[in-house]
Design a protein around this motif. Structure first.
Motif, PDB file in Angstrom:
ATOM      1  N   SER A  59       0.842  -1.197   0.000  1.00  0.00           N
ATOM      2  CA  SER A  59       0.000   0.000   0.000  1.00  0.00           C
ATOM      3  C   SER A  59       0.870   1.237   0.000  1.00  0.00           C
ATOM      4  O   SER A  59       1.886   1.293   0.703  1.00  0.00           O
ATOM      5  CB  SER A  59      -0.900   0.031   1.236  1.00  0.00           C
ATOM      6  OG  SER A  59      -1.841  -1.020   1.178  1.00  0.00           O
ATOM      7  N   LEU A  60       0.461   2.226  -0.787  1.00  0.00           N
ATOM      8  CA  LEU A  60       1.128   3.524  -0.785  1.00  0.00           C
ATOM      9  C   LEU A  60       0.688   4.298   0.440  1.00  0.00           C
ATOM     10  O   LEU A  60      -0.456   4.189   0.879  1.00  0.00           O
ATOM     11  CB  LEU A  60       0.740   4.321  -2.030  1.00  0.00           C
ATOM     12  CG  LEU A  60       1.045   3.718  -3.386  1.00  0.00           C
ATOM     13  CD1 LEU A  60       0.488   4.624  -4.480  1.00  0.00           C
ATOM     14  CD2 LEU A  60       2.533   3.515  -3.563  1.00  0.00           C
ATOM     15  N   PHE A  61       1.597   5.114   0.967  1.00  0.00           N
ATOM     16  CA  PHE A  61       1.286   5.958   2.109  1.00  0.00           C
ATOM     17  C   PHE A  61       1.458   7.418   1.714  1.00  0.00           C
ATOM     18  O   PHE A  61       2.481   7.785   1.127  1.00  0.00           O
ATOM     19  CB  PHE A  61       2.216   5.639   3.285  1.00  0.00           C
ATOM     20  CG  PHE A  61       2.030   4.256   3.801  1.00  0.00           C
ATOM     21  CD1 PHE A  61       0.986   3.956   4.660  1.00  0.00           C
ATOM     22  CD2 PHE A  61       2.888   3.236   3.418  1.00  0.00           C
ATOM     23  CE1 PHE A  61       0.807   2.668   5.132  1.00  0.00           C
ATOM     24  CE2 PHE A  61       2.710   1.945   3.881  1.00  0.00           C
ATOM     25  CZ  PHE A  61       1.663   1.664   4.745  1.00  0.00           C
ATOM     26  N   PRO A  62       0.470   8.265   2.029  1.00  0.00           N
ATOM     27  CA  PRO A  62       0.618   9.690   1.712  1.00  0.00           C
ATOM     28  C   PRO A  62       1.609  10.351   2.656  1.00  0.00           C
ATOM     29  O   PRO A  62       1.639  10.059   3.855  1.00  0.00           O
ATOM     30  CB  PRO A  62      -0.800  10.243   1.933  1.00  0.00           C
ATOM     31  CG  PRO A  62      -1.430   9.311   2.911  1.00  0.00           C
ATOM     32  CD  PRO A  62      -0.803   7.965   2.671  1.00  0.00           C
ATOM     33  N   ARG A  63       2.449  11.213   2.089  1.00  0.00           N
ATOM     34  CA  ARG A  63       3.435  11.921   2.922  1.00  0.00           C
ATOM     35  C   ARG A  63       3.866  13.187   2.202  1.00  0.00           C
ATOM     36  O   ARG A  63       4.409  13.121   1.091  1.00  0.00           O
ATOM     37  CB  ARG A  63       4.641  11.020   3.178  1.00  0.00           C
ATOM     38  CG  ARG A  63       5.738  11.644   3.980  1.00  0.00           C
ATOM     39  CD  ARG A  63       5.368  11.677   5.446  1.00  0.00           C
ATOM     40  NE  ARG A  63       6.539  12.151   6.188  1.00  0.00           N
ATOM     41  CZ  ARG A  63       6.449  12.824   7.298  1.00  0.00           C
ATOM     42  NH1 ARG A  63       5.283  13.091   7.819  1.00  0.00           N
ATOM     43  NH2 ARG A  63       7.532  13.219   7.902  1.00  0.00           N
ATOM     44  N   LEU A  68       4.348   7.407  -0.865  1.00  0.00           N
ATOM     45  CA  LEU A  68       5.566   6.609  -0.695  1.00  0.00           C
ATOM     46  C   LEU A  68       5.238   5.151  -0.941  1.00  0.00           C
ATOM     47  O   LEU A  68       4.267   4.620  -0.388  1.00  0.00           O
ATOM     48  CB  LEU A  68       6.121   6.774   0.719  1.00  0.00           C
ATOM     49  CG  LEU A  68       6.564   8.173   1.123  1.00  0.00           C
ATOM     50  CD1 LEU A  68       7.053   8.165   2.566  1.00  0.00           C
ATOM     51  CD2 LEU A  68       7.640   8.703   0.192  1.00  0.00           C
ATOM     52  N   LEU A  69       6.063   4.501  -1.765  1.00  0.00           N
ATOM     53  CA  LEU A  69       5.947   3.077  -2.034  1.00  0.00           C
ATOM     54  C   LEU A  69       6.923   2.336  -1.133  1.00  0.00           C
ATOM     55  O   LEU A  69       8.139   2.484  -1.278  1.00  0.00           O
ATOM     56  CB  LEU A  69       6.286   2.775  -3.500  1.00  0.00           C
ATOM     57  CG  LEU A  69       6.364   1.300  -3.874  1.00  0.00           C
ATOM     58  CD1 LEU A  69       4.979   0.654  -3.829  1.00  0.00           C
ATOM     59  CD2 LEU A  69       6.999   1.134  -5.246  1.00  0.00           C
ATOM     60  N   PRO A  70       6.414   1.558  -0.155  1.00  0.00           N
ATOM     61  CA  PRO A  70       7.324   0.809   0.713  1.00  0.00           C
ATOM     62  C   PRO A  70       7.958  -0.361  -0.046  1.00  0.00           C
ATOM     63  O   PRO A  70       7.305  -1.003  -0.867  1.00  0.00           O
ATOM     64  CB  PRO A  70       6.433   0.303   1.851  1.00  0.00           C
ATOM     65  CG  PRO A  70       5.035   0.537   1.440  1.00  0.00           C
ATOM     66  CD  PRO A  70       5.025   1.406   0.227  1.00  0.00           C
ATOM     67  N   LEU A  71       9.212  -0.606   0.238  1.00  0.00           N
ATOM     68  CA  LEU A  71       9.937  -1.715  -0.389  1.00  0.00           C
ATOM     69  C   LEU A  71      10.187  -2.794   0.659  1.00  0.00           C
ATOM     70  O   LEU A  71      10.979  -2.605   1.586  1.00  0.00           O
ATOM     71  CB  LEU A  71      11.262  -1.220  -0.964  1.00  0.00           C
ATOM     72  CG  LEU A  71      11.144  -0.157  -2.041  1.00  0.00           C
ATOM     73  CD1 LEU A  71      12.526   0.362  -2.425  1.00  0.00           C
ATOM     74  CD2 LEU A  71      10.408  -0.703  -3.256  1.00  0.00           C
ATOM     75  N   LYS A  72       9.511  -3.910   0.508  1.00  0.00           N
ATOM     76  CA  LYS A  72       9.647  -5.018   1.442  1.00  0.00           C
ATOM     77  C   LYS A  72      11.069  -5.576   1.403  1.00  0.00           C
ATOM     78  O   LYS A  72      11.752  -5.524   0.374  1.00  0.00           O
ATOM     79  CB  LYS A  72       8.653  -6.124   1.087  1.00  0.00           C
ATOM     80  CG  LYS A  72       7.213  -5.685   1.168  1.00  0.00           C
ATOM     81  CD  LYS A  72       6.281  -6.782   0.704  1.00  0.00           C
ATOM     82  CE  LYS A  72       4.833  -6.328   0.798  1.00  0.00           C
ATOM     83  NZ  LYS A  72       3.904  -7.396   0.427  1.00  0.00           N
ATOM     84  N   LYS A  73      11.497  -6.109   2.521  1.00  0.00           N
ATOM     85  CA  LYS A  73      12.843  -6.678   2.616  1.00  0.00           C
ATOM     86  C   LYS A  73      13.060  -7.760   1.557  1.00  0.00           C
ATOM     87  O   LYS A  73      14.126  -7.815   0.927  1.00  0.00           O
ATOM     88  CB  LYS A  73      13.063  -7.262   4.010  1.00  0.00           C
ATOM     89  CG  LYS A  73      14.446  -7.806   4.221  1.00  0.00           C
ATOM     90  CD  LYS A  73      14.645  -8.298   5.639  1.00  0.00           C
ATOM     91  CE  LYS A  73      16.067  -8.795   5.832  1.00  0.00           C
ATOM     92  NZ  LYS A  73      16.302  -9.205   7.229  1.00  0.00           N
TER      93      LYS A  73
END
Length: 95
Positions: A59-63, A68-73
């Motif tokens: 999920s994208l997060f507004p900032r 922001l696109l989180p990048l999983k480990k």
């Protein structure tokens, strides 16, 4: 909605570090147009993303006016992604 963009990997420090790619201004504006149909709360937008041959859901997060696109480990490890790398991302907003 399908988008493609490039951006640098950034690290967000906290109790544990998180890694993101910021969605550029224009693409973030396009996402905001459909955000009400896509969000499941708190402004988070479910997406399917692809980097190289690796695809994943998140999920994208507004900032600060962008998403922001989180990048999983697992994604970072599979692609050898590090802070500062320039990535090309294919993104599908899941409505």
């Amino acid at each position: 909605m399908e988008l493609s963009f490039s951006g640098r990997v950034i690290e967000w420090r906290g109790p544990s570090p998180y890694y993101f790619v910021a969605v550029p201004d224009q693409e973030s504006a396009d996402i905001r147009e459909v955000a009400a149909m896509a969000t499941y709360g708190w402004g988070a937008i479910p997406v399917a993303a692809g980097i190289g041959g690796t695809t994943f859901t998140t999920s994208l997060f507004p900032r600060q006016g962008v998403y922001l696109l989180p990048l999983k480990k697992a994604v970072r490890a599979a692609r050898g992604i590090a802070v500062g790398d320039e990535l090309t991302v294919k993104l599908t907003v899941r409505l």
